[in-house]
Design a protein around this motif. Structure first.
Motif, short mmCIF file in Angstrom:
data_model
loop_
_atom_site.label_atom_id
_atom_site.label_comp_id
_atom_site.label_asym_id
_atom_site.label_seq_id
_atom_site.Cartn_x
_atom_site.Cartn_y
_atom_site.Cartn_z
N UNK A 544 61.21 -0.10 -22.26
CA UNK A 544 61.53 -0.09 -20.99
C UNK A 544 60.44 -0.66 -19.97
N UNK A 545 60.62 -1.88 -19.39
CA UNK A 545 59.49 -2.53 -18.59
C UNK A 545 59.72 -2.63 -17.08
N UNK A 546 59.39 -1.83 -16.38
CA UNK A 546 59.63 -2.02 -14.95
C UNK A 546 58.40 -2.14 -14.01
N UNK A 547 58.68 -2.93 -13.02
CA UNK A 547 57.35 -3.32 -12.09
C UNK A 547 56.80 -1.99 -11.58
N UNK A 548 55.28 -1.80 -11.46
CA UNK A 548 54.61 -0.68 -11.04
C UNK A 548 53.35 -1.14 -10.58
N UNK A 549 52.86 -0.90 -9.15
CA UNK A 549 51.73 -1.11 -8.73
C UNK A 549 51.59 -2.62 -8.64
N UNK A 550 52.45 -3.47 -8.29
CA UNK A 550 52.54 -5.01 -8.50
C UNK A 550 52.35 -5.56 -9.82
N UNK A 551 52.49 -4.77 -10.91
CA UNK A 551 52.55 -5.29 -12.15
C UNK A 551 53.95 -5.13 -12.67
N UNK A 552 54.43 -6.41 -13.43
CA UNK A 552 55.71 -6.04 -14.01
C UNK A 552 55.66 -6.08 -15.58
N UNK A 553 54.15 -6.16 -16.30
CA UNK A 553 54.28 -6.13 -17.73
C UNK A 553 54.79 -7.42 -18.40
N UNK A 554 55.18 -8.22 -17.60
CA UNK A 554 55.88 -9.39 -18.23
C UNK A 554 55.48 -9.81 -19.55
N UNK A 555 53.93 -10.10 -19.48
CA UNK A 555 53.36 -10.81 -20.61
C UNK A 555 53.58 -9.57 -21.78
N UNK A 556 53.30 -8.55 -21.75
CA UNK A 556 53.67 -7.44 -22.88
C UNK A 556 55.06 -7.40 -23.30
N UNK A 557 55.99 -7.41 -22.26
CA UNK A 557 57.30 -7.33 -22.62
C UNK A 557 57.73 -8.69 -23.50
N UNK A 558 57.19 -10.05 -23.16
CA UNK A 558 57.56 -11.03 -23.81
C UNK A 558 56.90 -10.99 -25.31
N UNK A 559 55.70 -10.43 -25.34
CA UNK A 559 54.92 -10.38 -26.69
C UNK A 559 55.60 -9.46 -27.64
N UNK A 560 56.10 -8.20 -27.04
CA UNK A 560 56.75 -7.21 -27.99
C UNK A 560 58.05 -7.87 -28.51
N UNK A 561 58.80 -8.57 -27.45
CA UNK A 561 60.11 -9.28 -27.85
C UNK A 561 59.83 -10.04 -28.90
#
Length: 592
Positions: A544-561
């Motif tokens: 689960x990757x949701x945006x928190x405190x102006x962070x959306x963790x998109x880099x980590x989501x792409x890496x794990x994917x």
């Protein structure tokens, strides 16, 4: 009413119509009756055949014991005859050996023809002398059978004279004298002097033609073959087999090995054809022998197959009737299906605006398909529009990589001309990073290449941030030659550098450690930064990757994917973090 309810209750449902057709034609009762009838008949026939085979074996066993009892009478007449005992005593005493042996031979000849199949009667005295009458040879010094068994004269004497029981010796090698040849088995007993029953006088051996056993076994062998094997695996009797007298399995063989050997022996006779053989056996307690019956049930199987074919024919006729009814039902439905199919064909040619118009006359299932098709076409249209927008954005952002490399090279030389070597080093490092990242970004490299690239990337970040953090990258030497997909670890390192500094007063440290763990490479990216809330870390672990405190963790989501796409379920990514306590990312990828 919901679609689900319509699917269950609507009388226009295809499912309802097919079930009705099957019930009307009684398919299930027909199939059940045919199957039960076939298997019940097969079971009864098989039980009957097995019962008859067992009865045949028991009859053969009784006949064998009765015949052997009758031949033991000859033994009894010899080992209890006072005249024979007297002659044996004289031979043991060495008195007139030639004459006494001649008299003993004459006496034995008088008993010889009282039974068929007797080939030799022999007496071995305590002193080691041999007196006999042998039908196969005219010799008075050498019997026809002594060389065919695996025991010496002394061993025979010792084995028989140790008690007062009748001893049975299995069939040995074939005895051949001139045109006469046969297999022999033997029965023996100690000679008893009833005036002194403990005295050792000698032993008597009666040699019997194995043809007697064949006759006993063939008394009831219609559509089968009976043969005899002793407890040590030696073939005692088997019609039309050259294996008589040979051992076909060892004494300690299990039941499966014995049955395999029996099946090979029966097949080798050529009497039972080429079909699958069934093996039955019974143990004879008197002799210790195993009486085996092999049968070829091909004719039985063919009969059952004929019955099966008849049942199949009846079933096919019933199914044909069902088919006619089903076809008539389906034909009535095809009209409503054609409209849906035509619309789908138009969509297949590229027209994404087509839709299936509602029709109350269509069956419920077809109407549901039409609605789902319309929904899918709407989603496809939206997806195509998004794809076009993405393609336009990609074209606008496309830059020739060679233009970038050449421009950076020009800037690099300009910096060198002005003695700006630090700037030159950064530009050269950036060029290397871009070349590594742009060229075949999904390719596979050695771990040493990925480590070198990470060091260059960290060098640029340290220069940019004026060495505000320390970084250590370790990899076990034996891992450096192993393969790994490019750019897997950079997003985790970048996330640690860019977001880990915030609000941290202490000296910031970053550690990348690579070690082997069984069949996996374990990679730990560990920092002592600000960390992230534990619940957010657990959400990331759950995908689960949701945006928190102006962070959306998109880099980590792409890496794990990417890791899961490359390595499937064998790969593992685990994030452990707490606010203010740093973050640890552990990646495990299989060694391939």
């Amino acid at each position: 009413m919901s679609k689900k309810s319509l699917f269950k209750l609507d009388r226009r449902s295809i499912r309802i119509r097919l079930v009705t057709a099957f019930i009307v034609t009684s398919v299930i009762p027909i199939l059940l009756i045919n199957i039960i009838s076939y298997y019940n008949t097969s079971r009864l026939v098989q039980q009957n055949v097995e019962r008859m085979t067992r009865a045949n074996l028991e009859q053969t066993k009784v006949s064998l014991d009765v015949w052997l009892d009758s031949y033991e009478d000859i033994l009894f007449q010899v080992y209890t005859d006072d005249y024979i005992v007297e002659l044996v005593d004289k031979i043991n005493a060495g008195e007139d050996l030639a004459n006494n042996r001649k008299l003993l031979r004459k006496t034995l000849r008088g008993l010889f023809y009282t039974k068929d199949y007797v080939k030799s009667i022999s007496v071995i005295t305590e002193s080691g002398e041999l007196a006999f009458y042998d039908q196969l040879t005219a010799s008075t010094t050498s019997t026809s059978w002594m060389d065919s068994i695996a025991m010496s004269q002394e061993e025979l004497y010792a084995g028989i004279s140790r008690d007062n029981a009748t001893h049975i010796f299995p069939t040995g090698d074939k005895v051949v004298f001139g045109t006469n040849s046969c297999y022999l088995f033997h029965i023996g007993h100690r000679i008893i002097d009833y005036r002194n029953v403990k005295k050792q006088c000698g032993v008597v051996m009666v040699s019997i033609d194995e043809a007697l056993l064949e006759e006993i076994c063939s008394a009831s062998t219609e559509k089968g073959l009976n043969f005899i094997i002793d407890e040590e695996g030696t073939v005692i009797s088997c019609a039309h087999s050259e294996a008589v007298g040979e051992s076909i399995y060892h004494e300690d063989a299990d039941r499966r090995e014995k049955e395999a050997a029996w099946r090979r022996l029966a097949s080798g006779t050529g009497l039972l054809g080429n079909g699958e053989l069934s093996i039955y056996s019974v143990h004879d307690e008197k002799t210790g022998w195993e009486i085996i019956r092999a049968t070829n049930q091909e004719e039985l199987v063919q009969g059952l197959h004929q019955q099966q074919k008849l049942l199949v024919s009846i079933t096919l006729l019933s199914l044909l009737a069902i088919l006619v009814i089903m076809v008539s039902q389906v034909t009535r439905m095809t009209g409503s299906i054609k409209g849906v199919v035509e619309t789908m064909r138009k969509a297949g040619k590229g027209d994404l605006t087509v839709r299936v118009m509602p029709d109350d006359t269509r069956p419920t299932e077809i109407e549901i398909i039409a609605e789902e098709f319309n929904s899918a076409m709407e989603k496809l249209k939206q997806s195509v529009e998004k794809q076009k927008n993405a393609e336009i954005a990609a074209l606008e952002a496309q830059i020739n990589p060679h233009f970038i490399y050449n421009t950076l090279d020009t800037i690099n030389w300009m910096a060198i001309d002005k003695d700006e070597y630090e700037i030159s080093g950064m530009i050269a490092t950036l060029a290397g990073i871009l070349r590594y990242g742009i060229s075949d970004s999904n390719g596979v490299v050695q771990i040493r290449e990925e480590v070198d690239w990470l060091k260059q990337y960290v060098f640029l970040q340290q220069t940019k941030l004026k060495n505000a953090f320390e970084c250590q990258i370790n990899a076990q030497p034996e891992l450096l030659g192993l393969p790994i997909h490019k750019l897997l670890l950079q997003p985790f390192v970048e996330n640690a550098i860019l977001h880990g500094f915030e609000g941290v007063e202490r000296k910031y440290r970053l550690l990348v450690d690579m070690a082997r763990d069984g069949d996996f490479v374990r990679i730990r990216i560990e920092d002592n930064g600000c960390g992230i809330p534990g619940e957010i870390a657990e959400e990331i672990n759950e995908g689960i990757f949701r945006k928190t405190d102006d962070r959306n963790h998109i880099g980590m989501e792409n890496a794990i994917t990417r890791i899961r796409m490359y390595y499937g379920n064998q790969a593992r990514v685990r994030v452990e973090s707490q606010s203010g306590a740093g973050t640890t990312v552990e990646v495990r990828i299989p060694i391939s």
